[in-house]
Design a protein around this motif. Sequence first.
Motif, PDB file in Angstrom:
ATOM      1  N   VAL A  36       0.832  -1.199   0.000  1.00 26.88           N
ATOM      2  CA  VAL A  36       0.000   0.000   0.000  1.00 26.88           C
ATOM      3  C   VAL A  36       0.870   1.254   0.000  1.00 26.88           C
ATOM      4  N   TRP A  37       1.924   1.249   0.801  1.00 21.98           N
ATOM      5  CA  TRP A  37       2.838   2.391   0.867  1.00 21.98           C
ATOM      6  C   TRP A  37       3.503   2.626  -0.482  1.00 21.98           C
ATOM      7  N   VAL A  49       1.342  15.156  -1.227  1.00 22.99           N
ATOM      8  CA  VAL A  49       2.442  16.116  -1.276  1.00 22.99           C
ATOM      9  C   VAL A  49       1.989  17.563  -1.151  1.00 22.99           C
ATOM     10  N   GLY A  50       0.712  17.832  -1.106  1.00 23.28           N
ATOM     11  CA  GLY A  50       0.237  19.176  -0.869  1.00 23.28           C
ATOM     12  C   GLY A  50       0.122  20.034  -2.105  1.00 23.28           C
ATOM     13  N   GLU A  51       0.114  19.446  -3.269  1.00 25.65           N
ATOM     14  CA  GLU A  51      -0.043  20.248  -4.476  1.00 25.65           C
ATOM     15  C   GLU A  51      -1.458  20.800  -4.525  1.00 25.65           C
ATOM     16  N   PRO A  52      -1.723  21.893  -5.132  1.00 23.33           N
ATOM     17  CA  PRO A  52      -0.866  22.714  -5.988  1.00 23.33           C
ATOM     18  C   PRO A  52      -0.033  23.726  -5.216  1.00 23.33           C
ATOM     19  N   VAL A  53      -0.121  23.749  -3.875  1.00 23.69           N
ATOM     20  CA  VAL A  53       0.661  24.714  -3.111  1.00 23.69           C
ATOM     21  C   VAL A  53       2.155  24.415  -3.235  1.00 23.69           C
ATOM     22  N   VAL A  54       2.526  23.165  -3.066  1.00 21.19           N
ATOM     23  CA  VAL A  54       3.921  22.749  -3.171  1.00 21.19           C
ATOM     24  C   VAL A  54       4.032  21.859  -4.397  1.00 21.19           C
ATOM     25  N   THR A  55       4.818  22.267  -5.358  1.00 19.05           N
ATOM     26  CA  THR A  55       4.926  21.490  -6.597  1.00 19.05           C
ATOM     27  C   THR A  55       6.315  20.912  -6.806  1.00 19.05           C
ATOM     28  N   ASP A  65       7.921   9.302   3.652  1.00 21.29           N
ATOM     29  CA  ASP A  65       8.133   8.968   5.060  1.00 21.29           C
ATOM     30  C   ASP A  65       6.874   9.241   5.885  1.00 21.29           C
ATOM     31  N   GLY A  66       6.158  10.296   5.554  1.00 22.93           N
ATOM     32  CA  GLY A  66       4.930  10.624   6.280  1.00 22.93           C
ATOM     33  C   GLY A  66       3.841   9.599   6.070  1.00 22.93           C
ATOM     34  N   VAL A  67       3.683   9.140   4.831  1.00 22.30           N
ATOM     35  CA  VAL A  67       2.672   8.112   4.549  1.00 22.30           C
ATOM     36  C   VAL A  67       3.028   6.822   5.281  1.00 22.30           C
ATOM     37  N   PHE A  68       4.309   6.461   5.280  1.00 24.99           N
ATOM     38  CA  PHE A  68       4.750   5.262   6.004  1.00 24.99           C
ATOM     39  C   PHE A  68       4.461   5.408   7.495  1.00 24.99           C
ATOM     40  N   THR A  69       4.729   6.586   8.029  1.00 26.39           N
ATOM     41  CA  THR A  69       4.488   6.834   9.451  1.00 26.39           C
ATOM     42  C   THR A  69       3.010   6.700   9.797  1.00 26.39           C
ATOM     43  N   LEU A 129      12.723   4.900   2.161  1.00 28.31           N
ATOM     44  CA  LEU A 129      12.650   5.721   3.365  1.00 28.31           C
ATOM     45  C   LEU A 129      13.907   6.571   3.464  1.00 28.31           C
ATOM     46  N   HIS A 130      13.743   7.802   3.875  1.00 27.01           N
ATOM     47  CA  HIS A 130      14.899   8.667   4.102  1.00 27.01           C
ATOM     48  C   HIS A 130      15.163   8.833   5.595  1.00 27.01           C
ATOM     49  N   ALA A 131      14.132   8.902   6.391  1.00 33.56           N
ATOM     50  CA  ALA A 131      14.262   9.000   7.838  1.00 33.56           C
ATOM     51  C   ALA A 131      13.971   7.618   8.420  1.00 33.56           C
TER      52      ALA A 131
END
Length: 162
Positions: A36-37, A49-55, A65-69, A129-131
């Motif tokens: 799923v991740w 990822v917060g688009e369209p604010v952050v692209t 990492d946030g979705v995994f968390t 994963l990065h963190a």
Amino acid sequence: MPGVTAAPVPGPGRTDRLPLVLLFGQALLGLVVGVVWWALTRHPPTWVVGEPVVTSPAVYPVARDGVFTVLTGLLGVLAGLAVVRAPGPRPLLLLGAALAGAAAGALLAAGLGTSLPPTDPADSAHVTLHAWVVLLVQPFVVAVVVALVTLTRSLLEWTRVP
């Protein structure tokens, strides 16, 4: 005597198998979480990822990492609630099995999710994963849920008027 029934003889039941279910069940669910991740984060949707604010693709590792968390944290809450709902005759064994299963599930989820290939072979955006500290989220959440529920029960029992 008529109408009198004997009490059922206690045998191996749900509480005897619950440590094994928590240990191996979380490990198996870790495989599901890994898939799923991977499916959610190989091409992150806008709600991740917060688009369209952050692209910028620079936020994709944070989103992965946030979705995994979040996914492993939800499994940790469910496992913690299972521990406090049916403590059984050996609650420390149950907690230990839940913590070990949570760690195994998180490791399997991360291992499977990172080993699955990208959608396009030319794509370098491999899910990883990065963190790596997020591997500890699931066992930590299990421990926190058990601690909070146990503390709350103890305080309510302590303050109960006899």
